[in-house]
Scaffold this active site. Structure first.
Site, PDB file in Angstrom:
ATOM      1  N   THR A  71      44.291  21.033  37.140  1.00 32.91           N
ATOM      2  CA  THR A  71      44.967  19.747  37.085  1.00 32.91           C
ATOM      3  C   THR A  71      46.428  20.120  36.949  1.00 32.91           C
ATOM      4  O   THR A  71      46.762  21.292  36.898  1.00 32.91           O
ATOM      5  CB  THR A  71      44.396  18.964  35.879  1.00 32.91           C
TER       6      THR A  71
ATOM      7  N   GLY B  48      43.732  21.572  32.361  1.00 33.04           N
ATOM      8  CA  GLY B  48      42.804  22.418  31.609  1.00 33.04           C
ATOM      9  C   GLY B  48      41.439  21.813  31.377  1.00 33.04           C
ATOM     10  O   GLY B  48      40.716  22.248  30.478  1.00 33.04           O
TER      11      GLY B  48
HETATM   12  N1  GLY Z   1      39.336  16.460  36.458  1.00 30.91           N
HETATM   13  C1  GLY Z   1      39.754  16.730  35.165  1.00 30.91           C
HETATM   14  C2  GLY Z   1      39.958  15.526  34.322  1.00 30.91           C
HETATM   15  O1  GLY Z   1      40.272  14.460  34.823  1.00 30.91           O
HETATM   16  O2  GLY Z   1      39.804  15.594  33.128  1.00 30.91           O
END
Ligand code: GLY
Length: 575
Positions: free
Chosen positions: A386, A478
């Site tokens: 992310t 993370g």
């Molecule tokens: N894809 C990671 C989150 O949105 O927490």
């Protein structure tokens, strides 16, 4: 003459001494106060901290042109699409927390949504078993992207410069190319086989000879897509040629996103959720982020313990934080989901008494077993990739934005002819509620798949105030470690007196209830601390890196102090 000078009375001397003592005490208190003074160089007109030096420069240039924090955020967002393809992000979604200089706050939810043709069983075979990889590395793994709408919506309400001016730097970077870092070269080379497997055409991120640091990455298809977005705003993405290319890409495999899904996508303004930790006020993201709720729960859970006395990453500090994390992640698995589909009991969860009570049953002599805390319901899998950026402008407006494709490079599916990758965010749903998914984890009804629903996220964009004034802007990628990394970064500053860069650099640890292990970055804990924790039954597992925090602190003399994470190519620029 001398006789004319009034001699101070004893009373006056007493008062003078009293004032001097009070000033001295105030100075001592101030020196112990945990707001560091500005480091050099001193920035007051604006600061950008984000994942690449190119995007940071784009954001700073916009601030220097007189753009506000939202203008800079839009420009950074699109520049990250070009220079940080691992996570940036027109094929994905994100979450934004905004605080205006006058103290008003807003959050914008531009998280992806499940397509209209999705259903709770879409990743299961005819016998009800989870089909491996289907929710991760395929066209069917993508939620309807939200980032372009998010940026257009934020700009419409809060931006000041012209939209086209904010997109142009990204177009230039895509068309002229930029020199890739060693990290990006390695990431691209490592993912080559997935790119080849998932794409028949236009594999623009593949270099047959292997990428190396300093190679020029030119993205002409992406430049054309960005031009459409520049000229037509959100319609340049959600209808017309780009939308048609997305739908064509879906039809070339098992994808289910339709033109109607794209046209119907809209981001949502939501009220921030807030809580107090000692003299600090935390402003953070409501559901469908689980991160804001969990962060407030964690802070309430540890509030009564003397962390500062125990010290940074001492065995007692780590034990209390881990036990808080165990309990909070157990709650997360059961109660958190999209608030438009599931009634999330936010107020009860962030209630200080509730969280302090939850801590009453832990035993200093032995690790609590996770199986003893709400057995049988576990959080859904989330990957590590992310990205986050924090920006403050010269007026003192601040924005904290985290965006994601989910996995590194998302689903690894390129939109043929459009030059960007699609997310694999559908895997953030509980793909089979109540039954372990391919990672051995299960989730609850709150986060089951329903058409139009947003999948639960751990993204935790956060802003902290002190005495009613802007104090910190913070967030990180993370996956499930996002929440604990933000938690630790905040405590590193307000309990342990670290400056912003030290707080970001500091090695981190993480517990998420299940699996029942404490993940630690190499070097995070001293041998003695590890031995004490192991003797109490904690299972410690080392991991290369946890988090990639990009944050800004406002010093007591009003300057902006950045913390750019050395775990990535992250960069802080101010003026
Ligand atoms: N894809 C990671 C989150 O949105 O927490």
């Amino acid at each position: 003459m001398l006789n004319n000078i009034k001699q101070p009375s004893n009373n006056f001397i007493f008062h003078l001494l009293r004032v001097l003592v009070l000033i001295l005490l105030f100075q001592i208190a101030k020196s112990q106060d945990n707001i560091p003074t500005a480091s050099s160089p001193k920035y007051k007109k604006g600061m950008v901290v984000c994942a690449t030096p190119y995007a940071a420069q784009v954001g700073l240039d916009i601030l220097k042109k007189g753009g506000n924090v939202i203008d800079a955020a839009v420009a950074v967002q699109f520049a990250l699409q070009v220079t940080h393809p691992e996570a940036g992000n027109i094929g994905g979604g994100g979450l934004m927390v905004y605080r205006a200089a006058n103290g008003t706050t807003k959050t914008l939810d531009f998280r992806e949504k499940a397509p209209a043709n999705s259903n709770a069983n879409m990743y299961l075979d005819s016998t009800g078993k989870v089909i491996p990889d289907l929710s991760l590395n395929t066209r069917k793994a993508s939620g309807v992207p939200g980032s372009v709408d998010g940026m257009a919506t934020a700009h419409k309400k809060l931006g000041s410069l012209k939209w086209a001016e904010l997109i142009q730097p990204a177009i230039d970077l895509a068309r002229k190319g930029f020199k890739i870092s060693k990290r990006l070269a390695n990431d691209l080379n490592r993912t080559k086989s997935d790119f080849v497997k998932n794409n028949q055409q236009n594999a623009y991120l593949i270099n047959e000879n292997g990428w190396k640091e300093g190679d020029l990455l030119v993205q002409e298809d992406l430049a054309k897509t960005l031009e459409l977005i520049r000229d037509k705003g959100r319609d340049g993405f959600y209808s017309g040629p780009v939308a048609n290319l997305i739908v064509k890409e879906m039809k070339s495999g098992n994808g289910i996103i339709t033109n109607a899904d794209l046209e119907n996508y809209h981001s949502v303004w939501r009220n921030a959720i807030t809580g107090d930790y000692k003299k600090y006020h935390i402003i953070t993201m409501p559901p469908p982020s689980s991160g804001g709720v969990a962060l407030l729960q964690l802070l309430q859970s540890v509030k009564k313990y003397p962390l500062i006395k125990w010290g940074f990453n001492s065995d007692s500090t780590v034990q209390v934080m881990v036990e808080a994390e165990r309990r909070v992640y157990a709650d997360r698995s059961k109660y958190l989901g999209d608030p438009d589909f599931f009634k999330v009991p936010v107020d009860s969860l962030i209630n200080p008494q509730y969280n302090q009570k939850r801590m009453e049953n832990f035993d200093w002599n032995a690790a609590t077993l996770s199986s003893a805390i709400l057995p049988g319901i576990v959080a859904g899998y989330e990957s590590d990739q992310t990205t986050h950026y924090s920006i403050v402008d010269g007026e003192g407006n601040a924005v904290s934005i985290t965006t994601t494709l989910n996995d590194t490079f998302g689903s690894k599916v390129f939109v043929g002819g459009a030059g960007f990758l699609l997310n694999d965010e559908m895997d953030d749903f509980s793909i089979k509620p109540g039954v372990p998914n391919m990672y051995g984890l299960v989730g609850g009804k709150a986060n089951s798949i329903e058409p139009g629903k947003r999948m639960l996220s751990s993204m935790t964009p956060t802003i902290v105030e002190k005495d009613g004034k802007l104090f910190m802007v913070v967030g990180t990628p993370g996956g499930s470690t996002i929440i604990t990394s933000v938690f630790q970064t905040i405590l590193n500053v307000i309990e342990f007196n670290f400056d912003m860069q030290q707080a970001v650099d500091a090695k981190k640890f993480h517990h998420q209830w299940l699996p029942d292990v404490v993940t630690i970055e190499k070097g995070a804990l001293q041998e003695n601390c590890k031995n004490i924790l192991i003797s109490k039954g904690y299972k410690l597992v080392e991991k290369g890196a946890i988090g990639r925090v990009d944050a800004i602190l406002i010093t007591n003399d009003g300057y902006y102090q950045g913390g750019a994470d050395p775990r990535g190519d992250d960069t802080k620029l101010g003026w």
